[in-house]
Design an enzyme around this catalytic site. Structure first.
Site, mmCIF file in Angstrom:
data_model
loop_
_atom_site.group_PDB
_atom_site.id
_atom_site.type_symbol
_atom_site.label_atom_id
_atom_site.label_comp_id
_atom_site.label_asym_id
_atom_site.label_seq_id
_atom_site.Cartn_x
_atom_site.Cartn_y
_atom_site.Cartn_z
ATOM 1 N N ASP A 1 0.855 -1.183 0.000
ATOM 2 C CA ASP A 1 0.000 0.000 0.000
ATOM 3 C C ASP A 1 0.898 1.244 0.000
ATOM 4 O O ASP A 1 2.115 1.152 -0.184
ATOM 5 C CB ASP A 1 -0.939 -0.055 1.215
ATOM 6 C CG ASP A 1 -2.259 0.671 0.977
ATOM 7 O OD1 ASP A 1 -2.223 1.792 0.434
ATOM 8 O OD2 ASP A 1 -3.321 0.126 1.340
ATOM 9 N N ASP A 61 -5.826 3.277 -7.104
ATOM 10 C CA ASP A 61 -6.763 3.596 -6.036
ATOM 11 C C ASP A 61 -7.136 5.080 -6.127
ATOM 12 O O ASP A 61 -6.558 5.831 -6.917
ATOM 13 C CB ASP A 61 -6.076 3.285 -4.700
ATOM 14 C CG ASP A 61 -7.025 3.314 -3.516
ATOM 15 O OD1 ASP A 61 -8.257 3.304 -3.715
ATOM 16 O OD2 ASP A 61 -6.529 3.334 -2.370
ATOM 17 N N GLU A 88 -11.685 8.096 -8.167
ATOM 18 C CA GLU A 88 -13.053 8.542 -8.474
ATOM 19 C C GLU A 88 -13.093 9.898 -9.220
ATOM 20 O O GLU A 88 -14.062 10.100 -9.954
ATOM 21 C CB GLU A 88 -13.884 8.610 -7.190
ATOM 22 C CG GLU A 88 -14.156 7.267 -6.544
ATOM 23 C CD GLU A 88 -12.920 6.640 -5.890
ATOM 24 O OE1 GLU A 88 -12.824 5.396 -5.898
ATOM 25 O OE2 GLU A 88 -12.049 7.391 -5.410
ATOM 26 N N HIS A 115 -6.477 -8.341 2.463
ATOM 27 C CA HIS A 115 -5.940 -6.988 2.635
ATOM 28 C C HIS A 115 -6.446 -6.398 3.935
ATOM 29 O O HIS A 115 -7.596 -6.625 4.329
ATOM 30 C CB HIS A 115 -6.344 -6.110 1.451
ATOM 31 C CG HIS A 115 -5.836 -4.701 1.525
ATOM 32 N ND1 HIS A 115 -4.550 -4.393 1.914
ATOM 33 C CD2 HIS A 115 -6.442 -3.520 1.246
ATOM 34 C CE1 HIS A 115 -4.396 -3.073 1.874
ATOM 35 N NE2 HIS A 115 -5.529 -2.526 1.473
ATOM 36 N N ARG A 167 -10.186 0.844 -8.380
ATOM 37 C CA ARG A 167 -11.331 1.046 -7.483
ATOM 38 C C ARG A 167 -12.517 1.645 -8.234
ATOM 39 O O ARG A 167 -13.635 1.193 -8.090
ATOM 40 C CB ARG A 167 -10.946 1.937 -6.299
ATOM 41 C CG ARG A 167 -12.023 1.936 -5.221
ATOM 42 C CD ARG A 167 -11.541 2.528 -3.915
ATOM 43 N NE ARG A 167 -11.391 3.985 -3.988
ATOM 44 C CZ ARG A 167 -11.003 4.730 -2.958
ATOM 45 N NH1 ARG A 167 -10.676 4.151 -1.805
ATOM 46 N NH2 ARG A 167 -10.888 6.035 -3.082
ATOM 47 N N ASP A 226 -13.127 -0.451 0.476
ATOM 48 C CA ASP A 226 -12.693 -0.467 1.875
ATOM 49 C C ASP A 226 -13.780 -1.022 2.789
ATOM 50 O O ASP A 226 -14.439 -0.285 3.537
ATOM 51 C CB ASP A 226 -12.293 0.944 2.309
ATOM 52 C CG ASP A 226 -11.076 1.448 1.548
ATOM 53 O OD1 ASP A 226 -10.342 0.610 1.009
ATOM 54 O OD2 ASP A 226 -10.869 2.673 1.497
#
Length: 928
Positions: free
Chosen positions: A398, A512, A515, A668, A594, A610
């Site tokens: 990450d 990630d 959006e 994860h 994502r 998440d």
């Protein structure tokens, strides 16, 4: 609706001469005769509605309603058929507000505290809409002109619309409505162009002329699939709305949301606007997928895709009915007629594109956490997994590997040894995946951070309305946002990745926060006033603003304004990332994203975000992965054992069992929580996790073949039960079980403290995957033993599953002998197939570098037929056949005519071992 309707039945003509004759004779619209079938159906519907509404009106009068207070036309509309005329949120709708729009107002009589979704303000039957003024034949369908004579109640409504209809295939219809006079934004998605008009469509199309409406029927059954006359069409610059009745309540899709797989039509609204938020019921989540699948009575299915990327909401109501509302673009619909659900999804992917073929290692087990703290600690976890001989194909990191959370950097203290860790992974046949965010740190001294300096120099970031880079805030602090709608950004992204790969040779990328996510609302300066950031209508987005936790909708991008492109951001980044990986590694790319949009399966997989370490989150992952199967993104899974919060040993064991059957399987975990990789648990739990991963690895040949079929023709991998049993109504609401392909049934435990699980077993013979013992079901719920170490798996009769002796990596497994599991049907037949290649080269199918085998059983004879062969197949042998359901003990077994030793078990399983057959050679095996 008016008191009468002008209808004309329009069906594609099979002969070209008829098309030409119709085109030559086409004139502006006129009164047309009603088709007898429409008259009959219409009278029946009218009778039902009149009887229903009469009873309803009498009930209202009996409750003491004052008769003069409401126009009769309003009372004639039953509650379930009230289409919302005032959908604005955070507004108390009064009678005055409602009637200012020309609509009916009836305040709900629901008791206090009872949630009711019936709109108080709804359209009367005669609310003004568009009329169809003319209709002309074209080579592919027809073109029409729609006129609105009374203005709607949103600004800049468009008076004249163009209707384009194309009969693209016998099972696909394309209907497009846009401004007749001025160009409007359209989604920059490559779609197939029909070259000729469908000759034998399985649908028929009618139009209502005044008011305009579309009526689409399935020819075989007469079922009305769409009827848009139920509410007025509104087409303003920033408010487009069209509603339809639905033929049943069995509706799926419309992502991304958390909830049951089967949507509730009890006045629910689904919003599509990509948003960074932990998966929560009723919120708009990371991706936008304006596609639904609907199961009709009798088992037929159809799908509807609205190709529109603007902020959108879809309102569902119990009529049953559905309303699309979007605030930009055009109304661009594709309708897929199936007729079975598998075919609907294939037809949808024929438009948006088939998913990429993943590398084999992508289907292995992945391990990650935020908070390893260092490359040394990351490596310790990898070594512990190897020590316990637990399968693992990929290790991830990450954002903690970065220097100050900046993309394309490495923490010089804590992760200095990362290059050697990656080298060690590669030596062991394993792979490395790292995270990247699209927010580029903007506060470094000039000349010290090339990604920002160069992006700024080339003008590759989202800009404000003033032409300056829009600055938000993400993990590294203040950031600019890469504009992936600009092809030049793809080149800059590639160059950054090339430089980093030269130091840390990663194998895959995890994108990630795309959006895009922003810790601020809009930017450091907020958002400017105007109708992009504050449109006349805002759909029901979380935060009540388009800029909530993202960038300003007014931000400028190369292709358009962010208002139009927001939902495409993750797709465009995935496209750039997959392209870069191909150029850097020369192999199949592995990307997990994502945020997603239709066609994303061509470039990436998806994880469900998440989630939390809770039992309900484990359950909700199943509807999530089944929904993404509908969306053409088969490489999907949830964070196994949960991302946030602290897991328990029991929860993590059960979740590892379920997660071993996610198409994409990754454990994860967040920072500051105890570790949850398999090595940290008790010996019993650790063994259970290892065993189920070995089961997954044994099934990799089967899973890989399913992905080949997805890539080739759009088959689903993780599959709802009703896809295989569409006429079994008991399967329509099932989302606690699923299938791999058509033949492997997974029934996980989803609640604590139990040692059994109840699951639905469709009609037919099913075999226990591990033992071969049979269950003959009439289509019923069955209680199955499920101690903590056991996951229930059943093989459907008539299937042949290719499996392999598992190892701790997919690369090591790939060289092991194959075992073919044959599950005989009640008529003693079976079929299966196997796709085999090197697992990583680009376009192996397209270039012919693969093997494809078909297995068949009939009359006590198993046959393996090579339909295509490559050198890879010569490296592997078939060692064992396990044949389930052999009713009588054989006296002998013949392999290519030669006797072979065998064993026959009491539960009717025939096992023939030590075959030693090359995968590249066909053979037959007979039992007598």
């Amino acid at each position: 609706m008016k008191s009468y309707q002008k209808l004309k039945t329009l069906v594609p003509q099979p002969a070209a001469c008829q098309v030409e004759e119709e085109r030559a004779a086409a004139t502006p619209a006129h009164h047309g005769k009603l088709a007898p079938s429409w008259v009959g159906t219409g009278l029946l519907v009218a009778a039902v509605l009149l009887s229903t509404t009469t009873v309803w009106v009498l009930r209202q009068v009996s409750k003491g309603w004052p008769r003069p207070a409401l126009p009769p036309k309003c009372l004639l509309v039953p509650e379930s058929h009230r289409f919302d005329c005032y959908p604005e949120r955070r507004v108390v709708v009064t009678q005055e507000l409602c009637e200012s729009r020309g609509c009916c107002f009836i305040k709900s009589t629901a008791p206090a505290g009872v949630k009711r979704g019936v709109p108080w303000c709804f359209y009367p039957p005669d609310f003004p809409s568009y009329t169809l003024e003319s209709l002309n034949q074209t080579a592919l369908g027809m073109v029409g002109l729609l006129m609105r004579r009374e203005k709607a109640y949103y600004p800049r409504d468009i008076e004249m619309l163009r209707l384009d209809v194309e009969f693209e295939t016998d099972t696909r219809l394309h209907i497009k409505i846009t401004d007749a006079a001025n160009p409007r934004y359209e989604v920059p998605l490559e779609v197939p162009q029909a070259m000729k008009r469908a000759e034998s469509p399985i649908y028929s199309l009618d139009f209502s002329w005044d008011p305009f409406g579309v009526l689409l029927r399935r020819r075989a059954t007469g079922t009305v699939l769409l009827n848009t006359t139920v509410a007025p069409l509104i087409f303003a610059d920033q408010f487009l709305q069209i509603a339809t009745s639905l033929p049943s309540r069995f509706l799926y899709g419309l992502g991304e949301h958390r909830g049951t797989f089967l949507h509730s039509l009890d006045w629910s609204t689904l919003t599509l606007w990509a948003r960074d938020v932990s998966p929560t019921e009723s919120f708009n989540l990371y991706g936008a997928h304006p596609f639904y699948l609907l199961m009709e009575e009798g088992g037929d299915a159809h799908g509807v895709f609205l190709l529109n990327s603007n902020a959108m909401e879809v309102a569902l109501q119990p009529a049953p009915g559905l309303t699309w509302r979007t605030i930009g673009g055009i109304l661009d619909f594709y309708i897929f007629l199936g007729p079975d659900p598998n075919m609907v999804i294939q037809q949808y992917q024929q438009v948006i594109g088939f998913p990429a073929m993943p590398p084999l290692w992508a289907l292995g087990f992945h391990l990650c956490r935020w908070g390893y703290g260092s490359s040394n600690e990351t490596g310790q976890t990898v070594r512990a997994m190897r020590n316990y001989q637990i399968p693992q194909d990929a290790q991830w990191n990450d954002i903690d590997y970065m220097d100050g959370y900046r993309d394309f950097t490495l923490d010089p203290q804590k992760f200095a040894s990362l290059p050697s860790l990656v080298e060690d992974l590669h030596k062991h046949g394993q792979h490395y995946v790292m995270i990247l965010d699209p927010g580029i740190s903007s506060t470094n001294p000039h000349g010290s951070y090339w990604p920002f300096d160069e992006g700024l120099r080339r003008g590759l970031f989202l800009n404000t309305t003033q032409g300056q880079p829009l600055i938000g805030q993400v993990w590294p602090g203040f950031t600019a946002f890469a504009d992936f709608s600009n092809p030049d950004t793809h080149q800059w992204w590639l160059e950054n990745l090339q430089q980093f790969h030269a130091h840390v040779p990663f194998d895959g990328l995890w994108i990630d926060m795309n959006e895009p996510s922003n810790f601020m609302d809009g930017s450091e300066d907020g958002c400017p006033p105007g109708e992009l950031d504050s449109p006349p209508y805002t759909p029901a987005v979380l935060g009540d603003s388009l800029s909530a936790k993202t960038v300003c909708a007014s931000a400028k991008q190369k292709a358009s304004v962010h208002y139009n492109l927001h939902n495409l951001y993750g797709l465009m980044e995935a496209k750039a990332t997959a392209s870069a990986l191909i150029q850097i590694r020369g192999k199949r790319p592995f990307v997990i994203s994502r945020s997603t949009f239709p066609s994303q399966g061509r470039y990436s997989g998806h994880w469900l975000g998440d989630n939390r370490s809770q039992w309900k989150d484990m359950y909700y992952s199943i509807p999530g992965l089944l929904s993404f199967s509908l969306f053409g993104i088969p490489l999907v899974g949830a964070d196994i054992c949960g991302f946030s919060g602290s897991t328990s040993e029991e929860l993590c064991t059960r979740w590892m069992q379920l997660g071993a059957f996610y198409p994409f399987a990754r454990n994860h975990n967040t920072q500051n929580e105890k570790a949850q990789d398999p090595t940290v648990f008790s010996p019993a739990a650790r063994t259970a996790m290892k065993d189920v991963l070995l089961t997954r690895y044994s099934l990799l040949p089967f899973l890989y073949t399913l992905f080949h079929r997805a890539h080739l023709q759009g088959d689903t991998v993780a599959r709802p039960l009703f896809f295989e049993f569409p006429r079994d109504v008991a399967t329509l609401g099932l989302d606690r079980q699923f299938l791999w392909g058509r033949s492997l049934l997974v029934t996980p435990v989803l609640e604590p403290g139990v040692d059994s699980v109840t699951g639905y077993v469709p009609q037919g013979v099913w075999y226990d995957f591990y033992t071969g013992s049979s269950v003959n079901s009439s289509g019923e719920m069955l209680k199955m033993s499920a101690p903590l170490e056991h996951l229930n798996l059943h093989v459907r009769e008539g299937a042949i599953l290719p499996t392999q002796k598992p190892a701790t990596t997919s690369k090591a497994t790939q060289g092991n002998p194959l075992r073919l599991i044959v599950a005989l049907s009640s008529s003693a037949t079976a079929w299966g197939d196997l796709f085999w290649d090197d697992g990583e080269s680009l376009d192996t199918f397209e270039r012919g570098n693969y093997s494809y085998l078909v297995f068949n059983v009939t009359q006590n004879t198993f046959t393996s037929t090579i339909l295509h062969s490559s050198t890879e197949a010569t490296k592997v042998t078939i060692s064992t056949l396990s044949i389930f359901g052999v009713r009588d003990a054989p006296s002998k077994v013949l392999l290519n005519g030669q006797e072979k030793p065998f064993s026959y078990l009491d539960n009717q399983v025939l096992i023939v071992s030590n075959l030693g057959l090359s995968l590249s050679q066909g053979f037959s095996l007979q039992w007598l």
